[in-house]
Design a protein around this motif. Sequence first.
Motif, PDB file in Angstrom:
ATOM      1  N   ASP A  45       0.806  -1.229   0.000  1.00  0.00           N
ATOM      2  CA  ASP A  45       0.000   0.000   0.000  1.00  0.00           C
ATOM      3  C   ASP A  45       0.835   1.274   0.000  1.00  0.00           C
ATOM      4  O   ASP A  45       0.515   2.232  -0.709  1.00  0.00           O
ATOM      5  N   GLU A  91       0.671   4.017  -2.937  1.00  0.00           N
ATOM      6  CA  GLU A  91       0.234   5.402  -2.744  1.00  0.00           C
ATOM      7  C   GLU A  91       1.277   6.387  -3.262  1.00  0.00           C
ATOM      8  O   GLU A  91       0.940   7.410  -3.864  1.00  0.00           O
ATOM      9  N   HIS A 148      -7.289   2.389  -0.367  1.00  0.00           N
ATOM     10  CA  HIS A 148      -7.613   2.511   1.068  1.00  0.00           C
ATOM     11  C   HIS A 148      -8.933   1.835   1.439  1.00  0.00           C
ATOM     12  O   HIS A 148      -9.419   2.019   2.558  1.00  0.00           O
ATOM     13  N   TYR A 152      -9.933  -1.110   2.365  1.00  0.00           N
ATOM     14  CA  TYR A 152     -10.024  -1.962   3.548  1.00  0.00           C
ATOM     15  C   TYR A 152      -9.310  -1.370   4.757  1.00  0.00           C
ATOM     16  O   TYR A 152      -9.796  -1.499   5.887  1.00  0.00           O
ATOM     17  N   ALA A 153      -8.179  -0.698   4.523  1.00  0.00           N
ATOM     18  CA  ALA A 153      -7.408  -0.176   5.659  1.00  0.00           C
ATOM     19  C   ALA A 153      -7.997   1.114   6.216  1.00  0.00           C
ATOM     20  O   ALA A 153      -8.032   1.307   7.440  1.00  0.00           O
ATOM     21  N   ARG A 154      -8.476   1.991   5.357  1.00  0.00           N
ATOM     22  CA  ARG A 154      -9.014   3.288   5.785  1.00  0.00           C
ATOM     23  C   ARG A 154     -10.302   3.568   5.013  1.00  0.00           C
ATOM     24  O   ARG A 154     -10.322   4.389   4.099  1.00  0.00           O
ATOM     25  N   ASP A 159     -13.045   5.273   5.632  1.00  0.00           N
ATOM     26  CA  ASP A 159     -13.540   6.656   5.574  1.00  0.00           C
ATOM     27  C   ASP A 159     -12.742   7.485   4.566  1.00  0.00           C
ATOM     28  O   ASP A 159     -13.315   8.267   3.790  1.00  0.00           O
ATOM     29  N   ARG A 160     -11.428   7.318   4.595  1.00  0.00           N
ATOM     30  CA  ARG A 160     -10.580   8.033   3.651  1.00  0.00           C
ATOM     31  C   ARG A 160     -10.858   7.567   2.223  1.00  0.00           C
ATOM     32  O   ARG A 160     -10.899   8.365   1.280  1.00  0.00           O
ATOM     33  N   ASN A 199     -19.976   0.593   3.131  1.00  0.00           N
ATOM     34  CA  ASN A 199     -20.342   1.420   4.285  1.00  0.00           C
ATOM     35  C   ASN A 199     -21.776   1.164   4.760  1.00  0.00           C
ATOM     36  O   ASN A 199     -22.216   1.745   5.752  1.00  0.00           O
TER      37      ASN A 199
END
Length: 385
Positions: free
Chosen positions: A185, A189, A213, A215-217, A219-220, A249
């Motif tokens: 990742d 990025e 992002h 799975y890891a973040r 919201d971002r 979500n």
Amino acid sequence: MEPDSPDPIQIAELVIAWSGGIIAAFALLVTALTVVFVFAGFVGVRELRTIRRTGARARLELDRQRVVAEEIVAQADRAIDQAETLSAQADTLVGRVETAVGRAERQSEQVHLLIEDMRSRLSDFDHRLTTQVEVSYLFNQGEAAYWEGYYEKAVECLRRAVELDPRNPRVRYRLGRSLTNLGEDAAAEEELTTAMSHRLPTDAADRALALLHRYARPDRALAYARNSTKHGPHDAQNWNCLGLLLRDNGDFTAARDAHQQANRLDQELVSTPFFLALLAAHGQALPHARDRSAEAISRLDSSERRAKIKPMWASLIRWTDEVLRGNYAEADLHAAVLYQTCQSSRRAREICDHMDFLLRSLAREEHRDRYLGAIERTWLTGRPG
């Protein structure tokens, strides 16, 4: 005897006789002189007239000569003026010639410099052309490996291409997506951010970062997905990405709206009716789900002919259609292909998420291990399947 004295009368007569003779001679002389003078005067008058006529002619000739002389002088003056003008023009021409010679010398120097610059540019162009040919070859190799699911090979080819052309946004974008699928990742990025600084379209970068992002973040990731639709509102892939993350979500209504917007923008994209079929199944609208799935299958045939879809996703779409219709034996065949074509844990998670979402929506969790077990054990738990 004394001599005789002279007789005064005789003397007087003698004197008178001589005087008369002298007077007569004098008169004759005077007459002759008068005749001579008269003749001389007559001749002189004629000569004087001749002289006057000659003088008049001479004066006329002199006047003519003076006019001619004045004309000659005037012509000479004009000639001098013309000569002076010509001299000035000659000076001007000389100046222009000198200027032209100077310009020619400068232009010759410039031409020489241009020739050298052109040689340098041609050499540089030849080098860049050779480089671009190699970059294109490496990119095509990496792209082919990416579409086949061989992400390590794709990364190897694309990194070599980046070394040759570090400012190529398309190469960096595909490298970032390949690294994402390998689970690297941070490196992914960095590549995607660099690609955006080299004029990668912002919406494409936002979409790639959203998937990175996911799975890891989450919201971002959702924020990036929303930005992709703002920067690229006419790209159906941006709306599908947003719909996918909204589904993650739990906002299924908004997810459906996003996919429907994608469907309005692109009537050929295979993934759109597939996503809508999953959402319809989740909403227990099975006939609608099957219709959407049939639409996806119809688009799939055309996309496969044009090599517009990866084999892994084609197998997943066909598996979904068979499960929606209750054809589990046929679904087994597609699940086997999915297991064979999955090449990374990231892809395994994406596949399993779709399969699990459908099975839960249909209340068919008992089939979970049947279809997901081998992939999860190989890629998500580290145990061979």
